[in-house]
Design an enzyme around this catalytic site. Structure first.
Site, PDB file in Angstrom:
ATOM      1  N   HIS A   3     -40.426  40.542   6.269  1.00 56.69           N
ATOM      2  CA  HIS A   3     -39.719  39.561   5.536  1.00 56.69           C
ATOM      3  C   HIS A   3     -38.681  39.559   4.725  1.00 56.69           C
ATOM      4  O   HIS A   3     -38.002  38.655   4.012  1.00 56.69           O
ATOM      5  CB  HIS A   3     -40.877  38.607   5.078  1.00 56.69           C
ATOM      6  CG  HIS A   3     -41.176  39.021   3.695  1.00 56.69           C
ATOM      7  ND1 HIS A   3     -41.568  40.306   3.337  1.00 56.69           N
ATOM      8  CD2 HIS A   3     -41.438  38.549   2.409  1.00 56.69           C
ATOM      9  CE1 HIS A   3     -41.654  40.541   2.100  1.00 56.69           C
ATOM     10  NE2 HIS A   3     -41.737  39.352   1.322  1.00 56.69           N
ATOM     11  N   LYS A   6     -30.119  31.100  -8.483  1.00 58.55           N
ATOM     12  CA  LYS A   6     -31.486  31.280  -8.680  1.00 58.55           C
ATOM     13  C   LYS A   6     -31.829  30.857  -9.765  1.00 58.55           C
ATOM     14  O   LYS A   6     -31.184  30.374 -10.658  1.00 58.55           O
ATOM     15  CB  LYS A   6     -31.461  32.751  -8.740  1.00 58.55           C
ATOM     16  CG  LYS A   6     -31.183  33.559  -7.368  1.00 58.55           C
ATOM     17  CD  LYS A   6     -31.312  35.141  -7.851  1.00 58.55           C
ATOM     18  CE  LYS A   6     -32.575  35.689  -8.049  1.00 58.55           C
ATOM     19  NZ  LYS A   6     -33.504  35.508  -6.939  1.00 58.55           N
ATOM     20  N   ASN A  12     -37.874  36.043  -6.840  1.00 59.12           N
ATOM     21  CA  ASN A  12     -36.839  36.173  -5.695  1.00 59.12           C
ATOM     22  C   ASN A  12     -36.555  34.932  -5.124  1.00 59.12           C
ATOM     23  O   ASN A  12     -35.890  35.140  -3.896  1.00 59.12           O
ATOM     24  CB  ASN A  12     -37.264  37.160  -4.948  1.00 59.12           C
ATOM     25  CG  ASN A  12     -38.814  36.931  -4.428  1.00 59.12           C
ATOM     26  OD1 ASN A  12     -39.226  35.849  -4.562  1.00 59.12           O
ATOM     27  ND2 ASN A  12     -39.167  37.707  -3.562  1.00 59.12           N
ATOM     28  N   MET A  19     -30.446  40.122  -3.695  1.00 54.61           N
ATOM     29  CA  MET A  19     -28.981  39.571  -4.287  1.00 54.61           C
ATOM     30  C   MET A  19     -27.809  40.442  -3.852  1.00 54.61           C
ATOM     31  O   MET A  19     -27.851  41.558  -4.017  1.00 54.61           O
ATOM     32  CB  MET A  19     -29.324  39.558  -5.918  1.00 54.61           C
ATOM     33  CG  MET A  19     -29.835  38.069  -6.202  1.00 54.61           C
ATOM     34  SD  MET A  19     -29.671  38.059  -8.211  1.00 54.61           S
ATOM     35  CE  MET A  19     -28.168  37.488  -8.530  1.00 54.61           C
TER      36      MET A  19
END
Length: 408
Positions: A336, A406, A152, A315
């Site tokens: 978070h 990513k 991630n 995303m």
């Protein structure tokens, strides 16, 4: 907020039974003080729940910090606005960022670049001061500074509610931090085995809290702990703090590279208006409810009153620049991120490449099925997470992505 027990508070409206069981198990450890706080994005983790705030007296559970020590976010607000990026093909910008920063697990820099040199010197000095050699964990740790990783972790160019351009990225302490964490988790587990199936309660914790617990049964080997005042505890804290600083400087190095690529793309140097850099996997010594405790935030940010913070969505969804409210029951903490609802394997079984393309419509990204497990539907709705966190933070800015980078 819901009080689930005397030692477990939860801000999560979306949470499954396995995650709750795991949190209850951790909260029953006798050196928890005063309670464990579950954040709105809480989900099942290794040893301890991701999205939990774990305050301990006289001990630390290394697995409760996690293996990506110091993982967190950095954001920079630029002087640019949406109009300066409108009607432009953003693929060259994405590709330039991908060339400037090594992506994916196990991919590092070929050499130490000029911007990294002073940061590596700073880390070298800190390691020497703390009495250890990071090369004993990863001989190439210097080449890891300024690399993203996978999963991630991401880099984004985003717009806020005023169409101002922000640069946003998520990463941690890379392979060297992972090896430091894994080593100390193993040390804690070895010490637990040496004590037998039950282990002595931390003596310093016994002095801090009324009552004596005697011996502690470990319900999960990943809850093995290090006792404050022992050589093993001291070494862990020193190396943990080094890894946390590595993570912070890793994000700074990558952000500087992103800024260079954006400057070249825009034809004008980025003028930083604001920079925020915060951990969400870390431990600090803090005072709460009258006691000095070790606060391990495993997937949570520090949210003291007025402290700026960053909460990314998944995303294709919104991310947030926030300000802490200093809620004492949360131990001055907040979520978070969105928090997973599907494991990576379950997401791959459930969702398709076409669904990913639909979710990412209008965003420049590398179109590959490698990212199916990162599809927004695999995560909790970020709007729900933020609504649950309304007494933990205030929202300063809401960001929407226009470029996503990513690693596989």
């Amino acid at each position: 907020m819901e009080r689930l027990s005397a030692r477990l508070l939860s801000w999560a409206s979306l949470i499954d039974e396995k995650t709750l069981d795991q949190a209850h198990t951790t909260a029953r450890m006798p050196f928890i003080h005063p309670h464990l706080a579950l954040m709105p994005d809480a989900h099942l983790g290794k040893g301890a729940t991701v999205g939990s705030v774990i305050p301990t007296l006289g001990a630390i559970i290394p697995a409760a910090v996690g293996v990506d020590i110091g993982c967190g976010m950095i954001a920079v607000r630029t002087q640019f606005t949406a109009s300066e990026f409108a009607q432009r093909d953003l693929a060259p910008l994405r590709e330039a960022i991908e060339r400037a920063i090594p992506l994916s697990a196990g991919r590092y820099n070929r050499k130490v670049v000029a911007t990294a040199e002073p940061r590596i010197a700073e880390l070298d000095g800190l390691a020497e001061k703390n009495g250890f050699d990071p090369a004993s964990y990863a001989g190439n740790w210097m080449l890891q500074l300024g690399t993203l990783g996978s999963g991630n972790h991401f880099i984004e160019v985003s717009l806020d509610e005023l169409d101002r351009v922000w640069l946003f990225l998520h990463s941690g302490s890379r392979g060297v931090g992972n090896r430091i964490a894994t080593h100390h988790i193993a040390v804690a587990q070895r010490l637990a085995k040496q004590r037998g199936h039950a282990s002595e309660a931390p003596r310093s914790a016994e002095r801090c809290v009324e009552g004596t617990w005697g011996r502690i049964d470990l319900p999960d080997p990943d809850l093995a702990y290090l006792v404050e005042g022992t050589p093993e505890f001291t070494r862990y804290i020193r190396e943990l703090r080094w890894a946390q600083h590595f993570a912070l400087l890793n994000r700074e190095e990558m952000m500087d590279r992103v800024i260079r690529q954006v400057s070249e793309f825009a034809g004008t140097a980025v003028d930083e208006q604001e920079r925020i850099n915060c951990h969400h996997n870390f431990t600090e010594s803090e005072k709460h409810f009258g006691k000095q405790v070790w606060v391990s935030r495993k997937g949570a940010i520090q949210a003291d009153a007025g402290r700026p913070g960053l909460i990314p969505g998944s995303m294709g969804t919104a991310s947030y620049v926030v300000e802490g409210l200093g809620n004492p029951l949360s131990l001055n903490s907040s979520p978070h991120g969105a928090g997973r609802e599907y494991s990576r394997s379950a997401a791959r079984r459930t969702f398709t490449h076409d669904q990913l393309r639909t979710a990412m419509a209008g965003i420049e990204f590398r179109d590959t099925d490698a990212f199916i497990d990162e599809i927004p539907q695999a995560y909790k709705p970020i709007d729900t997470v933020m609504a649950d966190a309304s007494d933990l933070v205030t929202i300063r800015h809401t960001l929407r992505q226009i470029v996503n980078v990513k690693g596989d």
